[in-house]
Design a protein around this motif. Structure first.
Motif, mmCIF file in Angstrom:
data_model
loop_
_atom_site.group_PDB
_atom_site.id
_atom_site.type_symbol
_atom_site.label_atom_id
_atom_site.label_comp_id
_atom_site.label_asym_id
_atom_site.label_seq_id
_atom_site.Cartn_x
_atom_site.Cartn_y
_atom_site.Cartn_z
ATOM 1 N N THR A 298 -26.120 3.722 20.067
ATOM 2 C CA THR A 298 -26.105 4.665 18.729
ATOM 3 C C THR A 298 -26.902 3.472 17.773
ATOM 4 O OG1 THR A 298 -24.502 5.044 17.223
ATOM 5 C CG2 THR A 298 -24.201 2.672 17.989
ATOM 6 N N CYS A 299 -26.960 3.775 16.358
ATOM 7 C CA CYS A 299 -27.816 3.127 15.398
ATOM 8 C C CYS A 299 -27.204 2.353 14.814
ATOM 9 C CB CYS A 299 -28.424 4.431 14.565
ATOM 10 S SG CYS A 299 -26.909 5.439 13.592
ATOM 11 N N ARG A 300 -27.807 1.127 14.351
ATOM 12 C CA ARG A 300 -27.221 -0.036 13.751
ATOM 13 C C ARG A 300 -26.664 0.319 12.560
ATOM 14 N NH1 ARG A 300 -31.468 -4.199 11.548
ATOM 15 N NH2 ARG A 300 -31.395 -2.915 9.922
ATOM 16 N N ASP A 301 -27.320 1.261 11.643
ATOM 17 C CA ASP A 301 -26.937 1.441 10.255
ATOM 18 C C ASP A 301 -27.645 2.744 9.851
ATOM 19 O OD1 ASP A 301 -29.860 1.220 8.948
ATOM 20 O OD2 ASP A 301 -29.237 -1.142 9.533
ATOM 21 N N TRP A 302 -27.112 3.421 8.738
ATOM 22 C CA TRP A 302 -27.521 4.845 8.556
ATOM 23 C C TRP A 302 -28.816 4.716 8.000
ATOM 24 C CZ3 TRP A 302 -24.632 7.401 11.282
ATOM 25 C CH2 TRP A 302 -23.325 7.479 11.283
ATOM 26 N N PHE A 303 -29.638 4.104 7.802
ATOM 27 C CA PHE A 303 -30.975 3.761 7.576
ATOM 28 C C PHE A 303 -31.859 4.276 8.965
ATOM 29 C CE2 PHE A 303 -29.462 0.999 4.397
ATOM 30 C CZ PHE A 303 -30.007 1.405 3.367
ATOM 31 N N GLN A 304 -31.239 3.981 10.015
ATOM 32 C CA GLN A 304 -31.579 4.480 11.540
ATOM 33 C C GLN A 304 -31.191 5.603 11.847
ATOM 34 O OE1 GLN A 304 -33.560 1.658 12.097
ATOM 35 N NE2 GLN A 304 -32.336 0.370 10.631
ATOM 36 N N LEU A 305 -30.807 6.512 10.831
ATOM 37 C CA LEU A 305 -30.141 7.866 11.393
ATOM 38 C C LEU A 305 -31.219 8.705 12.174
ATOM 39 C CD1 LEU A 305 -27.948 9.686 11.184
ATOM 40 C CD2 LEU A 305 -28.797 10.645 8.876
ATOM 41 N N SER A 306 -32.403 8.734 11.982
ATOM 42 C CA SER A 306 -33.429 9.638 12.871
ATOM 43 C C SER A 306 -33.451 8.975 14.248
ATOM 44 C CB SER A 306 -34.779 9.576 12.215
ATOM 45 O OG SER A 306 -35.575 10.788 12.705
ATOM 46 N N SER B 167 -13.620 -1.062 9.443
ATOM 47 C CA SER B 167 -14.920 -1.387 9.328
ATOM 48 C C SER B 167 -15.814 -0.217 9.675
ATOM 49 C CB SER B 167 -15.353 -2.744 10.107
ATOM 50 O OG SER B 167 -16.699 -3.358 9.588
ATOM 51 N N ASP B 168 -15.945 0.621 8.927
ATOM 52 C CA ASP B 168 -16.563 2.032 8.980
ATOM 53 C C ASP B 168 -17.990 1.918 8.767
ATOM 54 O OD1 ASP B 168 -16.968 4.469 9.327
ATOM 55 O OD2 ASP B 168 -15.976 5.221 7.451
ATOM 56 N N ARG B 169 -18.828 1.231 9.922
ATOM 57 C CA ARG B 169 -20.067 0.978 9.840
ATOM 58 C C ARG B 169 -20.635 1.157 11.149
ATOM 59 N NH1 ARG B 169 -21.413 -4.830 7.609
ATOM 60 N NH2 ARG B 169 -22.982 -4.824 9.167
ATOM 61 N N PRO B 170 -21.663 1.768 11.534
ATOM 62 C CA PRO B 170 -22.142 2.101 12.818
ATOM 63 C C PRO B 170 -22.360 0.948 13.657
ATOM 64 C CG PRO B 170 -23.929 2.882 11.399
ATOM 65 C CD PRO B 170 -22.557 2.350 10.647
ATOM 66 N N GLU C 115 -24.987 -0.732 22.693
ATOM 67 C CA GLU C 115 -25.526 -1.281 21.801
ATOM 68 C C GLU C 115 -25.760 -0.332 20.527
ATOM 69 O OE1 GLU C 115 -27.815 -5.095 24.029
ATOM 70 O OE2 GLU C 115 -28.941 -3.638 22.593
ATOM 71 N N ALA C 116 -25.951 -0.812 19.323
ATOM 72 C CA ALA C 116 -26.323 -0.135 17.965
ATOM 73 C C ALA C 116 -27.585 -0.634 17.624
ATOM 74 C CB ALA C 116 -25.520 -0.543 16.778
ATOM 75 N N ALA C 117 -28.757 0.308 17.775
ATOM 76 C CA ALA C 117 -29.921 -0.269 18.055
ATOM 77 C C ALA C 117 -30.940 0.328 16.848
ATOM 78 C CB ALA C 117 -30.935 0.673 19.165
ATOM 79 N N THR C 118 -32.031 -0.008 16.681
ATOM 80 C CA THR C 118 -33.029 0.366 15.512
ATOM 81 C C THR C 118 -34.164 1.138 15.833
ATOM 82 O OG1 THR C 118 -34.297 -1.637 15.565
ATOM 83 C CG2 THR C 118 -31.938 -1.773 14.157
#
Length: 891
Positions: A322-330, A145-148, A427-430
């Motif tokens: 870390t980031c919840r998804d790659w839209f949160q990369l910044s 499950s290759d997702r952040p 956690e994976a944050a936004t």
């Protein structure tokens, strides 16, 4: 993850992902146990995953695991092997259905690292195995499950031939290292901190190590190790010192302490990126970790320090949170770039660092914002995430964090980061979580600030001043708008919250301010622009001032104020803000270059702007000024920066005008440049410190000007510096000055110098990269033939990203007068390279597209030729998603 739509690209279906469609993962992976049996063509990877259903997932009992370029050998649930009809396999992954709420999945795959030229996943770099899993490389290792937002506790066991690969590394702490039969050995690593798969790392090779230690603020002893090829052991001291400085700085400024027992860095020559923050095992491009005075420039030393700091700071701003998804990369990258910029500013000259960072923004990020790939800091959609590791995400994202720091002040900003780290640890944050922490710490509603994340483009702020001598008031009126970008028109965009740092400059410098009747006890103030048009009134202004706005570049905007040339010189010589002085002088130089271009366009005579000459004279005469700032201010705006201010871009005229202006300034002040060169020269041993770096920068600035109008004596000075320098900064500066010199007397000298340099440094890959770059940016006619010859030279390697960047990218991005040849040969050359690299290394191919995507900014003939090059690339039958997305958006 986000839902998606599919696009047909030849025979391939490409997927577009949307932020609005994010859904939570259907299963969590509690633990990940990996075993690697390393082999160049048949590496066996066994993964044992303990999974638990996510009660918040909308879909029950179904699991999709990403996987690409894998050979599936076996699959079992709770020890029971699955038959082929009990799962669905595709080229994108593996689907399992009718699953229990909790189970163990065992999967065995086979991969071929030696044939992995994309440098994603597990691959061979010469004799070394290494990984690059960000953003989506882990799916090329095993089904996962290759997702952040899927975080797991990893245990990794590596089995390999001990003679060939005596060093076996992975994330976390070493828990076992034993010899096995048949000349094999194994090492097992355990990372107790949950992480997403993109932070996984593995390295195996015959590596030497430099070891040190660091004592944390809680008195824990941390082992520090840097692994390199044995020949590079003498190039690790600076990186190790930078690491220790970074660790201490993060404790003192952010209160963040390192968590594992060991921190490791590995230098890899074949690497798509600069470096990667894998938990506890950072993998670095050699260019970002190796440094030695004889082989590394001052800029190289500074880059190593900054990148080491950046990747270390990620341990909290990216790994622990870390980031919840790659839209949160910044969320992780913008924040960490701000952190490393502040670190570098504290380590050297704050003003010089700010000027350098803003120059990147204005030259490169603003161009990105005005092109077809313009996107918000938080994109609404993407097709290929690797295309969004951009200046917008990194540098503009950092400027957003800097604006928080400006609006809240340092104490409340630190309070906000403490809230953010403590609330979201593990956690994976936004981005919304980050904004919420800023709001909670400050008690402010920052809803309007969020437009910086959701709207693409560079805002434009036009300012005007109105002085009333009788009332002794000065009114500053601002108007803001943001130009059209692919996702929205200017009319659709909302006004931004923009911090405008302002001072009013009198004859003796900035004045004390009274704003709207309130004395500020300060000579500068941060105004908050929140409306499309807004006026601020200053009182008790005794004489008409010259306002300075966006001091320190307080917001990433394009600003305009109707300054007279004399105003710009006044700011450049009288203001106390270093960035503002630099900026004013740059504006004066821009006007001077455009004036020369206008005269040349009409085939009229021209003269150097007198105020520019006067300003340079004042700068060079004042020995109390920081030499680094003098060098920065004397350097004319680059062709790339000037191109961003031009419509249409006229590459040949711009180059001719800039070089002519530089030659005229050089001739006017030849004796002053000579004395400046001599004053800044020194026989003492090289040291990388702010004072010595500043002196070298001004010395080599003077040499560059002297070589723009050389005589025999100056040529001899340049040759002497080239032959006898004890450091690469001075040696490569002299070589570059020789190669760029257009005087016929230098022709034979430059060929001899290039040969001498290569013979001296041919076994130092990073130095050879400098040698390649100097030639790739040589603006003399015939450059394309020289480029093609370089690509046949033994010093070039068509598989190595650093070599490709040193030749192809440097030519296409920094040799505009040759790349933009009127016959389109430069465009055809770049298209050829992209088509080849598309199959070999899609990420590098996509990044090379940058010069072509700006085709609409040129004249009609060049537009047609650049578009034809893009269309030829587009017609390729098997374009990667990386290249396809950029080409389609550009066309």
């Amino acid at each position: 993850m986000s839902h998606s739509t599919d696009t047909l690209n030849g025979d391939n279906m490409l997927t577009t992902h949307y932020l609005k469609d994010y859904t939570v993962p259907s299963f969590f992976i509690k633990t990940t146990d990996l075993t690697f049996k390393l082999d160049p063509t048949k590496t066996e990877v066994t993964s044992v995953l303990t999974l638990a259903a996510n009660p918040e997932a909308p879909t029950k009992g179904t699991l999709f695991l990403h996987g690409e370029s894998l050979t599936l050998k076996s699959l079992a649930i709770d020890g029971k092997p699955l038959k082929a009809d009990e799962y669905v396999l595709s080229d994108k992954g593996l689907t399992l259905t009718h699953l229990p709420a909790a189970f163990t999945l065992t999967c065995v795959t086979e991969i071929a690292p030696e044939r992995n030229s994309s440098l994603e996943g597990l691959y061979k770099s010469r004799s070394m195995y290494c990984t690059q899993c960000e953003a989506e490389g882990f799916r090329k290792i095993t089904y996962y499950s290759d997702r952040p937002d899927v975080l797991s506790e990893f245990t990794t066991t590596i089995i390999a031939n001990k003679a060939q690969y005596p060093v076996l590394l992975s994330n976390g702490n070493l828990i076992e290292a034993v010899d096995l039969d048949g000349g094999l050995h194994k090492a097992s690593w355990h990372d107790p901190f949950k992480k997403p798969a993109y932070l996984f790392a593995l390295v195996a090779g015959d590596l030497a190590v430099v070891e040190d230690s660091f004592t944390t603020m809680s008195a824990r002893e941390i082992t520090l190790k840097i692994f390199v090829e044995a020949k590079d052991l003498d190039k690790c001291e600076h990186a190790m010192a930078s690491l220790k400085h970074s660790m201490r700085w993060d404790e003192e400024v952010y209160g963040r302490e390192y968590d594992l027992d060991i921190f490791m860095i590995v230098a890899v020559d074949d690497f798509n990126m600069g470096a990667m923050e894998n938990k506890g095992l950072n993998i670095f491009n050699t260019s970002c970790v190796l440094a030695n005075p004889k082989t590394t420039t001052d800029a190289g030393f500074a880059r190593v320090e900054a990148v080491v700091a950046h990747e270390y700071f990620h341990n909290w701003s990216g790994n622990r949170v870390t980031c919840r998804d790659w839209f949160q990369l910044s969320l992780k990258e913008g924040f960490t770039v701000f952190r490393d910029a502040e670190f570098s500013a504290d380590r050297g000259s704050r003003t010089v660092k700010r000027v350098e960072d803003v120059s990147v923004m204005r030259t490169m990020q603003f161009a990105e914002d005005s092109g077809p790939m313009a996107h918000p800091v938080q994109p609404a959609s993407y097709m290929e995430i690797s295309n969004f590791y951009t200046l917008t995400i990194y540098e503009k994202g950092a400027e957003l964090v800097r604006m928080y720091h400006t609006l809240l002040g340092p104490e409340l900003f630190r309070k906000a980061t403490d809230i953010y780290f403590e609330r979201h640890d593990g956690e994976a944050a936004t981005i919304e979580d980050f904004v919420r922490a800023m709001e909670e710490a400050s008690g402010r509603d920052l809803s309007q600030f969020k437009y910086w994340y959701s709207q693409a483009g560079t805002p434009v702020v036009q300012a005007a001043g109105d002085y009333d001598a009788q009332e002794q008031t000065f009114k500053l009126t601002f108007k803001q708008y943001c130009p059209d970008t692919p996702e929205a028109t200017s009319a659709q965009k909302k006004p931004y919250l923009i911090p405008v740092n302002v001072a009013l400059l009198g004859t003796q410098g900035p004045q004390a301010l009274t704003l709207e009747g309130q004395a500020l006890n300060s000579d500068e103030v941060v105004l908050e622009l929140t409306e499309s048009e807004q006026t601020f009134t200053f009182h008790h202004v005794a004489s008409e001032p010259v306002p300075t706005i966006f001091r320190g570049f307080s917001a990433p905007v394009k600003s305009a104020y109707p300054y007279k040339k004399s105003d710009l010189l006044h700011i450049a010589t009288q203001d106390k803000d270093g960035f503002t002085r630099f900026d004013a002088f740059q504006q004066l130089a821009v006007v001077a270059i455009f004036d020369v271009m206008a005269a040349m366009r009409k085939e009229e005579s021209w003269q150097v702007e007198p105020l520019l000459l006067d300003g340079i004279g004042q700068l060079l005469a004042d020995e109390n000024l920081d030499p680094a700032m003098v060098a920065l201010m004397c350097e004319l705006p680059s062709e790339a920066y000037m191109s961003g201010l031009s419509t249409p871009i006229e590459p040949h005229l711009l180059h001719r005008a800039r070089e002519a202006l530089k030659g005229a300034i050089a001739a006017h002040y030849v004796s002053v440049w000579r004395s400046t060169y001599e004053r800044c020269s020194s026989d003492k041993a090289y040291s990388f410190n702010a004072q010595d770096v500043a002196l070298r920068s001004l010395k080599n600035c003077a040499l560059s000007y002297l070589m723009a109008a050389p005589d025999a004596s100056i040529l001899n000075t340049c040759l002497t510096q080239f032959k006898h320098s004890d450091n690469m900064t001075d040696e490569i500066a002299a070589l570059s000055a020789l190669v760029k010199c257009t005087d016929p007397a230098a022709t034979s000298l430059k060929a001899e110098a290039l040969n001498t340099f290569y013979e001296r440094w041919q076994n130092e890959a990073l130095v050879v990269n400098l040698w390649l770059s100097v030639q790739a940016t040589n603006a003399e006619p015939g450059a394309l033939a020289r480029i093609k010859a370089l690509m046949e030279h033994p010093g070039y390697d068509s598989q190595n990203p650093n070599k490709i960047r040193s030749v192809v990218s440097m030519f296409c991005n920094y040799n505009a007068v040759n790349f933009h040849a009127e016959d389109g040969s430069g465009y055809q050359f770049l298209a050829d390279q992209i088509i080849v690299l598309n199959k070999q290394n899609p990420q590098i191919a996509a990044r090379l597209l940058s010069p072509l995507v700006k085709w609409k900014k040129y004249d009609t003939n060049r537009q047609q030729l650049m578009r034809e090059a893009l269309e030829r690339i587009h017609s390729e039958p098997e374009l990667s998603s990386d290249v396809y997305e950029i080409v389609v958006k550009s066309l």
